[in-house]
Design a protein around this motif. Sequence first.
Motif, PDB file in Angstrom:
ATOM      1  N   UNK A  12      -7.500  13.270  39.054  1.00  0.00           N
ATOM      2  CA  UNK A  12      -9.076  13.163  38.418  1.00  0.00           C
ATOM      3  C   UNK A  12      -8.991  12.207  36.979  1.00  0.00           C
ATOM      4  N   UNK A  13      -7.977  12.250  36.236  1.00  0.00           N
ATOM      5  CA  UNK A  13      -7.831  11.287  35.026  1.00  0.00           C
ATOM      6  C   UNK A  13      -8.082   9.864  35.546  1.00  0.00           C
ATOM      7  N   UNK A  14      -7.435   9.443  36.643  1.00  0.00           N
ATOM      8  CA  UNK A  14      -7.570   8.273  36.958  1.00  0.00           C
ATOM      9  C   UNK A  14      -9.092   7.686  37.215  1.00  0.00           C
ATOM     10  N   UNK A  15      -9.730   8.495  38.158  1.00  0.00           N
ATOM     11  CA  UNK A  15     -11.121   8.471  38.466  1.00  0.00           C
ATOM     12  C   UNK A  15     -11.900   8.344  37.203  1.00  0.00           C
ATOM     13  N   UNK A  16     -11.820   9.321  36.195  1.00  0.00           N
ATOM     14  CA  UNK A  16     -12.458   9.231  34.945  1.00  0.00           C
ATOM     15  C   UNK A  16     -12.430   7.978  34.140  1.00  0.00           C
ATOM     16  N   UNK A  17     -10.773   7.421  34.250  1.00  0.00           N
ATOM     17  CA  UNK A  17     -11.071   6.242  33.496  1.00  0.00           C
ATOM     18  C   UNK A  17     -11.530   4.994  34.045  1.00  0.00           C
ATOM     19  N   UNK A  18     -11.806   5.211  35.447  1.00  0.00           N
ATOM     20  CA  UNK A  18     -12.263   3.911  36.271  1.00  0.00           C
ATOM     21  C   UNK A  18     -13.801   4.113  36.064  1.00  0.00           C
ATOM     22  N   UNK A  19     -14.324   5.600  36.057  1.00  0.00           N
ATOM     23  CA  UNK A  19     -15.853   5.623  35.866  1.00  0.00           C
ATOM     24  C   UNK A  19     -16.213   5.289  34.341  1.00  0.00           C
ATOM     25  N   UNK A  20     -15.466   5.246  33.391  1.00  0.00           N
ATOM     26  CA  UNK A  20     -15.555   5.010  32.061  1.00  0.00           C
ATOM     27  C   UNK A  20     -15.605   3.334  32.114  1.00  0.00           C
ATOM     28  N   UNK A  21     -14.815   2.760  32.888  1.00  0.00           N
ATOM     29  CA  UNK A  21     -14.871   1.579  32.835  1.00  0.00           C
ATOM     30  C   UNK A  21     -16.127   0.803  33.421  1.00  0.00           C
ATOM     31  N   UNK A  22     -16.360   1.592  34.168  1.00  0.00           N
ATOM     32  CA  UNK A  22     -17.678   1.117  35.240  1.00  0.00           C
ATOM     33  C   UNK A  22     -18.741   1.388  34.641  1.00  0.00           C
ATOM     34  N   UNK A  23     -18.879   2.574  33.583  1.00  0.00           N
ATOM     35  CA  UNK A  23     -20.135   2.803  33.032  1.00  0.00           C
ATOM     36  C   UNK A  23     -20.406   1.873  32.076  1.00  0.00           C
ATOM     37  N   UNK A  24     -19.418   1.098  31.473  1.00  0.00           N
ATOM     38  CA  UNK A  24     -19.749   0.046  30.554  1.00  0.00           C
ATOM     39  C   UNK A  24     -20.656  -1.255  30.968  1.00  0.00           C
ATOM     40  N   UNK A  25     -20.647  -1.377  32.500  1.00  0.00           N
ATOM     41  CA  UNK A  25     -21.446  -2.375  33.200  1.00  0.00           C
ATOM     42  C   UNK A  25     -22.719  -1.871  33.228  1.00  0.00           C
ATOM     43  N   UNK A  26     -23.717  -2.953  32.840  1.00  0.00           N
ATOM     44  CA  UNK A  26     -25.138  -2.501  33.099  1.00  0.00           C
ATOM     45  C   UNK A  26     -25.780  -2.892  34.491  1.00  0.00           C
ATOM     46  N   UNK A  27     -26.015  -1.753  35.163  1.00  0.00           N
ATOM     47  CA  UNK A  27     -27.025  -2.187  36.551  1.00  0.00           C
ATOM     48  C   UNK A  27     -28.281  -2.595  36.277  1.00  0.00           C
ATOM     49  N   UNK A  28     -28.738  -3.448  37.412  1.00  0.00           N
ATOM     50  CA  UNK A  28     -30.078  -3.612  37.314  1.00  0.00           C
ATOM     51  C   UNK A  28     -31.001  -2.666  37.260  1.00  0.00           C
ATOM     52  N   UNK A  29     -32.433  -3.012  36.712  1.00  0.00           N
ATOM     53  CA  UNK A  29     -33.321  -2.018  36.740  1.00  0.00           C
ATOM     54  C   UNK A  29     -34.399  -2.272  37.342  1.00  0.00           C
ATOM     55  N   UNK A  30     -35.480  -1.080  37.480  1.00  0.00           N
ATOM     56  CA  UNK A  30     -36.773  -1.302  38.142  1.00  0.00           C
ATOM     57  C   UNK A  30     -37.700  -0.141  37.257  1.00  0.00           C
ATOM     58  N   UNK A  31     -38.856  -0.506  37.622  1.00  0.00           N
ATOM     59  CA  UNK A  31     -39.892   0.626  37.069  1.00  0.00           C
ATOM     60  C   UNK A  31     -40.268   1.269  38.209  1.00  0.00           C
ATOM     61  N   UNK A  32     -40.413   2.447  38.194  1.00  0.00           N
ATOM     62  CA  UNK A  32     -40.955   3.311  39.416  1.00  0.00           C
ATOM     63  C   UNK A  32     -41.850   4.505  38.793  1.00  0.00           C
ATOM     64  N   UNK A  33     -42.732   4.822  39.522  1.00  0.00           N
ATOM     65  CA  UNK A  33     -43.833   5.765  39.266  1.00  0.00           C
ATOM     66  C   UNK A  33     -43.031   7.178  39.092  1.00  0.00           C
ATOM     67  N   UNK A  34     -43.588   7.858  38.038  1.00  0.00           N
ATOM     68  CA  UNK A  34     -43.183   8.859  37.558  1.00  0.00           C
ATOM     69  C   UNK A  34     -42.612  10.111  38.622  1.00  0.00           C
ATOM     70  N   UNK A  35     -43.615  10.124  39.613  1.00  0.00           N
ATOM     71  CA  UNK A  35     -43.457  11.177  40.736  1.00  0.00           C
ATOM     72  C   UNK A  35     -42.342  10.624  41.726  1.00  0.00           C
ATOM     73  N   UNK A  36     -41.733   9.429  41.460  1.00  0.00           N
ATOM     74  CA  UNK A  36     -40.680   9.066  42.324  1.00  0.00           C
ATOM     75  C   UNK A  36     -39.374   8.679  41.552  1.00  0.00           C
ATOM     76  N   UNK A  37     -39.411   9.251  40.263  1.00  0.00           N
ATOM     77  CA  UNK A  37     -38.093   9.226  39.463  1.00  0.00           C
ATOM     78  C   UNK A  37     -37.191  10.191  39.738  1.00  0.00           C
ATOM     79  N   UNK A  38     -37.467  11.347  40.323  1.00  0.00           N
ATOM     80  CA  UNK A  38     -36.489  12.392  40.402  1.00  0.00           C
ATOM     81  C   UNK A  38     -35.039  11.698  41.274  1.00  0.00           C
ATOM     82  N   UNK A  39     -33.939  12.165  40.568  1.00  0.00           N
ATOM     83  CA  UNK A  39     -32.794  11.744  41.303  1.00  0.00           C
ATOM     84  C   UNK A  39     -32.381  10.309  40.829  1.00  0.00           C
ATOM     85  N   UNK A  40     -33.191   9.706  40.006  1.00  0.00           N
ATOM     86  CA  UNK A  40     -32.799   8.374  39.411  1.00  0.00           C
ATOM     87  C   UNK A  40     -31.961   8.774  38.000  1.00  0.00           C
ATOM     88  N   UNK A  41     -31.513   7.465  37.690  1.00  0.00           N
ATOM     89  CA  UNK A  41     -31.096   7.398  36.152  1.00  0.00           C
ATOM     90  C   UNK A  41     -31.746   6.769  35.369  1.00  0.00           C
TER      91      UNK A  41
END
Length: 423
Positions: A12-41
């Motif tokens: 779990x600690x290995x995965x957490x370190x990897x997740x922390x490193x990946x979290x620093x990357x900024x994924x691409x973005x898009x604009x979605x209607x509010x009604x379609x935003x559930x489950x997104x980030x």
Amino acid sequence: MPAALLSFDEASAVVARCASRLSSRIPARELVPLAQAAGRVLAHPLFADSDHPPFPRSTRDGFACRAAEASTHGFLALAGSIRAGEAPAPHLAAGSACEIMTGAAVPDGADAVAMLEHVEVVDGRVRLLPPRRLVSGENIVVRGAQARAGDELLPPGTPITAAQIALAASCGHSSLEVFWRTRVAILTTGDELVPVDAELGPGQIRNSNAPMLAALVAAAGGDPWILPTAADNAASLDRALDQAGSADMLLISGGVSAGKFDLVEPALARFGAQFHFTGVRIQPGKPLVFGELPSQPGSLLQKEGRTQCCFGLPGNPISTAVTFQLFAAPVLAALAGSGAPSPRFALAQLAKDHTRSFKPGLTRFLPARCTYAAADGQLPRVSQIHMEGSGDLAAFARSNCFLVIPDNDAHLEEGAIVRILLP
């Protein structure tokens, strides 16, 4: 000599370190209607467009008044009525009260609301019934108590559920900027697998892992991409891995144990995988593989300087589900831009004795049923569901959580406080 298997906490600690490193990357973005935003980030901070609430608001049906005057229990003159959505009179005169509804704006001059059931009304006058008293601010939410105009209400990386959608709507947002869904390639392996609608031949089983993993990926906010099933031979696996190269993440189900036809780990090695671990001391799910593959030439991953996270999940369905939730889901959450990439655990009370009948040294995650409607002051109660091995889909379908049995507990008595893994 093979490397020692990691404990659950170590993996779990290995995965957490990897997740922390990946979290620093900024994924691409898009604009979605509010009604379609559930489950997104959420990809952009959400700011308050105004004070919340924008006016002092009554939280009860009753009478707006001055607390000190009402607390003398003398009669106050009624000075009108205010409904929700209606502008109040400019000022409440001394010695008077105004009927007010829940959610309505409190008039200037009033500093409390006497609840309807706490007063008596006689001949156009109202008084607070003794011995009850009011304090300034009672039953009123003052302007800006929840937020001030310009305040950051939600940071980027917040998973969007009904609560965040309601907040965005209250701030006037009809759409939200969100991160793109992470594309997750799902590859199931095994000569015994046939499509779900096929007639079964000797030794065959229907492919339940592909749709199950697709559902798990979608629930975790990813974009599932089911690949054709790979046969138990090197050429078929190589073709599948080559096809999967454009995905952000790769999940392989089956072929990760130590048998003659468990060929996934060698196939990943041929493609240059760097392994973080190849086995964890858990049950089910011990032969889990986690690593990263180099990006293919010309792929989006290569253009962005990223590797492809890959998991080799054990093929038995319960093993697949457990290892996905414990290890793959946090990595997927990090890739999706989430600020909280970790499994969800809770505490519950064991409904009956549990005695280990397995060899020691493994943390166990057993399908269980939790009764969440606990009485006040009590934890939910959880019971293990009997299963015939980690391929028992009927037992899995009857469960709503996993009971966590630590590797050093040979016996747990009824009433013991235990951890459960939530879906």
